[in-house]
Design an enzyme around this catalytic site. Structure first.
Site, short mmCIF file in Angstrom:
data_model
loop_
_atom_site.label_atom_id
_atom_site.label_comp_id
_atom_site.label_asym_id
_atom_site.label_seq_id
_atom_site.Cartn_x
_atom_site.Cartn_y
_atom_site.Cartn_z
N ILE A 96 0.79 -1.20 0.07
CA ILE A 96 0.06 0.04 0.07
C ILE A 96 0.84 1.28 0.07
O ILE A 96 0.96 1.84 1.12
CB ILE A 96 -1.12 0.02 1.26
CG1 ILE A 96 -1.65 -1.40 1.35
CG2 ILE A 96 -1.90 1.43 1.19
CD1 ILE A 96 -2.70 -1.38 2.53
N PRO A 97 1.60 1.64 -1.20
CA PRO A 97 2.22 2.97 -1.23
C PRO A 97 1.30 4.08 -1.09
O PRO A 97 0.16 3.85 -1.58
CB PRO A 97 2.98 2.78 -2.77
CG PRO A 97 2.12 1.80 -3.34
CD PRO A 97 1.41 0.67 -2.36
N HIS A 98 1.91 5.07 -0.66
CA HIS A 98 0.96 6.13 -0.28
C HIS A 98 1.63 7.66 -0.31
O HIS A 98 2.77 7.83 0.40
CB HIS A 98 0.13 5.90 0.91
CG HIS A 98 0.81 5.65 2.20
ND1 HIS A 98 1.22 4.41 2.50
CD2 HIS A 98 1.04 6.32 2.98
CE1 HIS A 98 1.92 4.46 3.62
NE2 HIS A 98 1.95 5.72 3.98
N ALA A 99 1.13 8.69 -0.59
CA ALA A 99 1.59 9.75 -0.61
C ALA A 99 0.47 10.72 -0.37
O ALA A 99 -0.37 10.88 -1.03
CB ALA A 99 2.45 10.34 -1.71
#
Length: 181
Positions: A96-99
């Site tokens: 779950i990559p996030h920014a």
């Protein structure tokens, strides 16, 4: 089983009461988060890539093509910087990559499903990643972000859902799988 009393009610009853009270408050405010509200067929990608960074790049490109990003390079760098802090590979073949950045008005989720071998992601359980949920959005709405993350992680704990995602043949099919969530 030991049950501690809190006043005239058990601790278990009190916890349940406050849970439902909090849920009622969220519902009343219209704050019940549904993962399906953040999905879009244009943001579902069936990947055949070799590396984590290629997968991240493909999802960022899909977000850019869908008009979700103001600056593709800034968002991509933010995703990579987050990965440097600690891997977003949470286990079970999922990352779950996030920014969260200034300038976004809403959250969005892009989904990448790796159709061939899983990707090395330095996941917590060391398993290769085949399903990627990339979350982006405003940096000033932490509560909504945590609700999205909580709902999403609850959904992906379901082994049957993960299996169905890997077998999905279309973006519409993927979105349909998230309708209950």
């Amino acid at each position: 089983m030991h049950v501690e009393r809190v006043g005239l009610v058990t601790q278990e009853h009190a916890s349940r009461h406050f849970y439902w009270l909090d849920l009622f408050k969220w519902f009343k405010k219209g704050c019940i988060v549904r993962v399906s509200n953040y999905l879009d067929v244009d943001l579902i990608q069936f990947l055949e890539v070799s590396t984590r960074d290629e997968a991240l790049s493909a999802l960022v490109e899909a977000l850019n093509q869908a008009g979700k990003l103001r600056d593709k390079n800034t968002f991509f760098r933010a995703i990579l910087e987050r990965e440097k802090i600690v891997s977003t590979g949470i286990g079970m073949g999922v990352a779950i990559p996030h920014a969260k950045l200034k300038g976004f008005s809403n959250f969005f989720i892009a989904i990448g499903i790796q159709k061939n071998n899983g990707l090395e992601w330095n996941a917590l359980d060391k398993a290769p990643v085949r399903v990627i949920f990339m979350i982006g959005g405003p940096d000033d709405r932490q509560t909504e972000y945590l609700q999205i993350l909580s709902r999403l992680t609850s959904a992906i704990k379901d082994e049957e859902l993960r299996k169905k995602l890997l077998k999905a043949q279309s973006a519409d099919e993927v979105i349909k799988l998230f309708e209950p969530y």
